[in-house]
Design a protein around this motif. Structure first.
Motif: not given
Length: 310
Positions: A226-255
């Motif tokens: 039961g359930g599903w797995i979504i397999d994806t191609p290997g990923i090299k990089g992530f950019g900070s999409f749809d994020m304002e600079p002042e928001e980025i810290g809120s996506y690091f739990k301890e920061i």
């Protein structure tokens, strides 16, 4: 007809209709989603409406509202994103501390992106059977770091099966995105979890100790229990999409936790006096590697471009 996209080859989309039929479809015309600058308007996991035209071709005409999705930097268009998958219950990020080594910056960028789009993540440390004593100690430190931050971690060997029974328990009746760099053993793990999946496995490049891409498109596959797995191609990089600079810290739990004690509400945690986050880094309550990852995402915004995650 209504259904769910279970495969995306770049030109064609396979839709599993609600009554159990698989239909190869294309996107109708110049179909684009409002507010999302993406190279792919439809992603695996999307709920869609399809109709058949006079020529007998199935066309995707509408997309259901997404409850979440996760994106990466487009490989060709640096200022656009590519949606990896939509409507997932969790993500397994497969990482390795050696053979090849997954950069902590990549891990942290993936975690921040998942946090931004409300996707829970389990860190799966693979290839434990290949680790030297020193590498095993380093992995234990990594596990301790991310568990302290608040992420579930599992140590497994897809080659020997060690630790994988626990993963099966976590997968039950959920839609799980399987992601990670090339070479970390996603295909081996997938073949173990779904016997007969037939995912191709490639050797690690001896010259650079890095992986070679074996998965070329995203696909959603049913799990035996039961359930599903979504397999994806290997990923090299992530950019900070749809994020304002002042928001980025809120996506690091301890920061985010320590930022509440900063002197200024709009503190960027880079130079301001009375910054509780930089003090926490100095006092080793926030790992330097995590803080560097945060700064690298800020730099994306400062320079208005997307960087590789290394």
């Amino acid at each position: 007809m209504h259904g769910t996209v279970i495969k995306n080859t770049g030109f064609w989309y396979t839709v599993l209709t609600d009554d159990g039929c698989e239909v190869d479809s294309k996107v109708k015309g110049n179909f684009r989603l409002k507010g999302i600058r993406s190279t792919n308007p439809v992603a695996v996991g999307d709920g869609v409406e399809i109709c058949v035209n006079a020529e007998g071709q199935a066309l995707i005409t509408a997309i259901d509202d997404r409850r979440n999705y996760i994106v990466r930097r487009s490989t060709n268009l640096s200022k656009q994103s590519h949606i990896i998958a939509a409507n997932v219950d969790q993500a397994f990020l497969v990482v390795t501390v050696a053979h090849p080594e997954t950069a902590t910056t990549f891990i942290d960028r993936f975690l921040a992106s998942a946090e931004a789009y409300s996707v829970p993540v389990v860190l799966v440390f693979n290839k434990t059977d290949l680790l030297s004593d020193e590498e095993r100690r380093y992995q234990e430190l990594m596990v301790r770091l991310y568990e302290t931050v608040g992420y579930e971690c599992r140590q497994v060997s897809a080659a020997t099966g060690e630790g994988t029974d626990d993963l099966r328990t976590l997968l039950g009746d959920r839609v799980t995105l399987l992601s990670g760099n090339s070479g970390v053993g996603k295909s081996t793990l997938l073949n173990l979890l779904i016997p007969g999946a037939g995912a191709r496995v490639a050797d690690i490049s001896d010259a650079h100790d890095t992986g070679m891409h074996t998965t070329t498109f995203s696909e959603m596959m049913p799990l035996p229990g039961g359930g599903w797995i979504i397999d994806t191609p290997g990923i090299k990089g992530f950019g900070s999409f749809d994020m304002e600079p002042e928001e980025i810290g809120s996506y690091f739990k301890e920061i985010f936790k320590f930022s509440k004690d900063c002197r200024f509400n709009n503190c960027t945690h880079t130079h301001e006096p009375g910054c509780a986050v930089r003090q926490a880094v100095e006092d080793h309550y926030i790992a330097e590697s995590r803080y560097r990852s945060y700064l690298s995402m800020l730099q994306d915004k400062d320079e208005n471009k997307y960087r590789e995650a290394y």
